[in-house]
Design a protein around this motif. Sequence first.
Motif, PDB file in Angstrom:
ATOM      1  N   ASN A  34      14.238  18.584 -13.176  1.00 43.74           N
ATOM      2  CA  ASN A  34      14.933  17.763 -14.162  1.00 43.74           C
ATOM      3  C   ASN A  34      13.961  16.774 -14.793  1.00 43.74           C
ATOM      4  OD1 ASN A  34      17.512  18.866 -13.571  1.00 43.74           O
ATOM      5  ND2 ASN A  34      17.657  17.519 -11.798  1.00 43.74           N
ATOM      6  N   PHE A  35      14.132  16.540 -16.076  1.00 47.85           N
ATOM      7  CA  PHE A  35      13.347  15.546 -16.796  1.00 47.85           C
ATOM      8  C   PHE A  35      14.171  14.287 -16.925  1.00 47.85           C
ATOM      9  CE2 PHE A  35      12.213  13.517 -20.881  1.00 47.85           C
ATOM     10  CZ  PHE A  35      10.923  13.138 -20.557  1.00 47.85           C
ATOM     11  N   GLU A  36      13.610  13.171 -16.494  1.00 44.33           N
ATOM     12  CA  GLU A  36      14.290  11.885 -16.586  1.00 44.33           C
ATOM     13  C   GLU A  36      13.491  10.973 -17.522  1.00 44.33           C
ATOM     14  OE1 GLU A  36      17.166  11.158 -15.100  1.00 44.33           O
ATOM     15  OE2 GLU A  36      17.288  13.064 -14.055  1.00 44.33           O
ATOM     16  N   LYS A  37      14.076  10.654 -18.674  1.00 39.88           N
ATOM     17  CA  LYS A  37      13.450   9.746 -19.631  1.00 39.88           C
ATOM     18  C   LYS A  37      13.559   8.324 -19.102  1.00 39.88           C
ATOM     19  CE  LYS A  37      12.025   8.919 -23.952  1.00 39.88           C
ATOM     20  NZ  LYS A  37      10.608   8.961 -24.144  1.00 39.88           N
ATOM     21  N   SER A  38      12.469   7.588 -19.136  1.00 40.64           N
ATOM     22  CA  SER A  38      12.478   6.212 -18.664  1.00 40.64           C
ATOM     23  C   SER A  38      13.371   5.352 -19.554  1.00 40.64           C
ATOM     24  CB  SER A  38      11.072   5.637 -18.659  1.00 40.64           C
ATOM     25  OG  SER A  38      11.111   4.274 -18.299  1.00 40.64           O
ATOM     26  N   PRO A  39      14.266   4.574 -18.956  1.00 43.93           N
ATOM     27  CA  PRO A  39      15.140   3.716 -19.755  1.00 43.93           C
ATOM     28  C   PRO A  39      14.439   2.453 -20.256  1.00 43.93           C
ATOM     29  CG  PRO A  39      15.637   3.445 -17.444  1.00 43.93           C
ATOM     30  CD  PRO A  39      14.594   4.534 -17.551  1.00 43.93           C
ATOM     31  N   MET A  40      13.252   2.181 -19.705  1.00 40.97           N
ATOM     32  CA  MET A  40      12.548   0.955 -20.070  1.00 40.97           C
ATOM     33  C   MET A  40      11.199   1.271 -20.692  1.00 40.97           C
ATOM     34  SD  MET A  40      13.409  -1.398 -16.750  1.00 40.97           S
ATOM     35  CE  MET A  40      12.720  -2.842 -17.507  1.00 40.97           C
ATOM     36  N   ALA A  41      10.884   0.593 -21.782  1.00 34.52           N
ATOM     37  CA  ALA A  41       9.589   0.766 -22.437  1.00 34.52           C
ATOM     38  C   ALA A  41       8.476   0.361 -21.472  1.00 34.52           C
ATOM     39  CB  ALA A  41       9.528  -0.082 -23.696  1.00 34.52           C
ATOM     40  N   GLY A  42       7.407   1.140 -21.472  1.00 37.33           N
ATOM     41  CA  GLY A  42       6.267   0.836 -20.619  1.00 37.33           C
ATOM     42  C   GLY A  42       6.274   1.540 -19.280  1.00 37.33           C
ATOM     43  N   LEU A  43       7.427   2.040 -18.873  1.00 37.33           N
ATOM     44  CA  LEU A  43       7.498   2.799 -17.619  1.00 37.33           C
ATOM     45  C   LEU A  43       7.418   4.286 -17.945  1.00 37.33           C
ATOM     46  CD1 LEU A  43      10.299   0.937 -15.644  1.00 37.33           C
ATOM     47  CD2 LEU A  43       7.833   0.787 -15.323  1.00 37.33           C
ATOM     48  N   PRO A  44       6.769   5.073 -17.081  1.00 36.95           N
ATOM     49  CA  PRO A  44       6.608   6.500 -17.395  1.00 36.95           C
ATOM     50  C   PRO A  44       7.906   7.289 -17.225  1.00 36.95           C
ATOM     51  CG  PRO A  44       5.706   6.011 -15.233  1.00 36.95           C
ATOM     52  CD  PRO A  44       6.103   4.692 -15.839  1.00 36.95           C
ATOM     53  N   ASP A  45       8.025   8.351 -18.013  1.00 34.90           N
ATOM     54  CA  ASP A  45       9.101   9.317 -17.799  1.00 34.90           C
ATOM     55  C   ASP A  45       8.807  10.030 -16.482  1.00 34.90           C
ATOM     56  OD1 ASP A  45      10.164   8.675 -20.303  1.00 34.90           O
ATOM     57  OD2 ASP A  45       8.922  10.187 -21.297  1.00 34.90           O
ATOM     58  N   GLU A  46       9.801  10.719 -15.929  1.00 37.41           N
ATOM     59  CA  GLU A  46       9.623  11.402 -14.648  1.00 37.41           C
ATOM     60  C   GLU A  46      10.149  12.824 -14.696  1.00 37.41           C
ATOM     61  OE1 GLU A  46      11.818   8.874 -12.001  1.00 37.41           O
ATOM     62  OE2 GLU A  46      10.060   7.623 -11.607  1.00 37.41           O
ATOM     63  N   VAL A  47       9.517  13.703 -13.936  1.00 36.85           N
ATOM     64  CA  VAL A  47      10.001  15.050 -13.684  1.00 36.85           C
ATOM     65  C   VAL A  47      10.405  15.069 -12.214  1.00 36.85           C
ATOM     66  CG1 VAL A  47       9.394  17.486 -13.562  1.00 36.85           C
ATOM     67  CG2 VAL A  47       8.531  16.083 -15.444  1.00 36.85           C
ATOM     68  N   VAL A  48      11.668  15.387 -11.944  1.00 38.84           N
ATOM     69  CA  VAL A  48      12.210  15.346 -10.586  1.00 38.84           C
ATOM     70  C   VAL A  48      12.373  16.769 -10.073  1.00 38.84           C
ATOM     71  CG1 VAL A  48      14.122  14.567  -9.149  1.00 38.84           C
ATOM     72  CG2 VAL A  48      13.416  13.201 -11.122  1.00 38.84           C
ATOM     73  N   LEU A  49      11.727  17.065  -8.959  1.00 42.77           N
ATOM     74  CA  LEU A  49      11.832  18.372  -8.304  1.00 42.77           C
ATOM     75  C   LEU A  49      12.883  18.261  -7.206  1.00 42.77           C
ATOM     76  CD1 LEU A  49       8.016  19.103  -7.881  1.00 42.77           C
ATOM     77  CD2 LEU A  49       9.486  19.653  -9.831  1.00 42.77           C
ATOM     78  N   SER A  50      13.837  19.186  -7.189  1.00 37.49           N
ATOM     79  CA  SER A  50      14.919  19.153  -6.199  1.00 37.49           C
ATOM     80  C   SER A  50      14.929  20.450  -5.416  1.00 37.49           C
ATOM     81  CB  SER A  50      16.271  18.969  -6.885  1.00 37.49           C
ATOM     82  OG  SER A  50      16.281  17.796  -7.651  1.00 37.49           O
ATOM     83  N   THR A  51      15.353  20.331  -4.164  1.00 33.82           N
ATOM     84  CA  THR A  51      15.448  21.510  -3.293  1.00 33.82           C
ATOM     85  C   THR A  51      16.872  22.028  -3.241  1.00 33.82           C
ATOM     86  OG1 THR A  51      15.853  20.157  -1.331  1.00 33.82           O
ATOM     87  CG2 THR A  51      13.551  20.671  -1.850  1.00 33.82           C
ATOM     88  N   ASP A  52      17.015  23.219  -2.674  1.00 39.05           N
ATOM     89  CA  ASP A  52      18.322  23.810  -2.448  1.00 39.05           C
ATOM     90  C   ASP A  52      18.910  23.155  -1.201  1.00 39.05           C
ATOM     91  OD1 ASP A  52      20.511  25.370  -1.877  1.00 39.05           O
ATOM     92  OD2 ASP A  52      19.477  27.265  -2.166  1.00 39.05           O
ATOM     93  N   ALA A  53      20.033  22.504  -1.332  1.00 42.24           N
ATOM     94  CA  ALA A  53      20.639  21.772  -0.217  1.00 42.24           C
ATOM     95  C   ALA A  53      21.073  22.690   0.919  1.00 42.24           C
ATOM     96  CB  ALA A  53      21.829  20.954  -0.712  1.00 42.24           C
ATOM     97  N   GLU A  54      21.141  23.991   0.677  1.00 46.38           N
ATOM     98  CA  GLU A  54      21.599  24.921   1.705  1.00 46.38           C
ATOM     99  C   GLU A  54      20.514  25.271   2.712  1.00 46.38           C
ATOM    100  OE1 GLU A  54      23.497  28.314   0.034  1.00 46.38           O
ATOM    101  OE2 GLU A  54      24.805  27.127  -1.220  1.00 46.38           O
ATOM    102  N   GLU A  55      19.266  24.956   2.402  1.00 48.42           N
ATOM    103  CA  GLU A  55      18.181  25.297   3.332  1.00 48.42           C
ATOM    104  C   GLU A  55      17.928  24.183   4.295  1.00 48.42           C
ATOM    105  OE1 GLU A  55      14.661  27.014   1.715  1.00 48.42           O
ATOM    106  OE2 GLU A  55      15.784  28.107   0.240  1.00 48.42           O
TER     107      GLU A  55
END
Length: 55
Positions: A34-55
Motif C-alpha cells: 500500500n502507498f501512504e501519502k504523507s499528510p504533513m509537508a516535509g515528511l516522506p510518503d511511505e510504502v507499507v508491506l503487509s503479510t497474510d494474516a493466515e500464516e
Amino acid sequence: MTVAQLLEALKDMPADAVVVLEGDGAFARLARINFEKSPMAGLPDEVVLSTDAEE
C-alpha cells in the motif's frame, strides 16, 4: 530503505522467488503493498508491506 534501494536490491533476484517478511521470530509471505501519502509537508510518503494474516 527507499523504494529505489528496494528495487536495486531485488533486481538480481530470481523473478519467481517468493517475498517473505520476517517478524516476531517467524516468516510470512508478502500479501499487500500500500502507498501512504504523507499528510504533513516535509515528511516522506511511505510504502507499507503487509503479510497474510493466515500464516
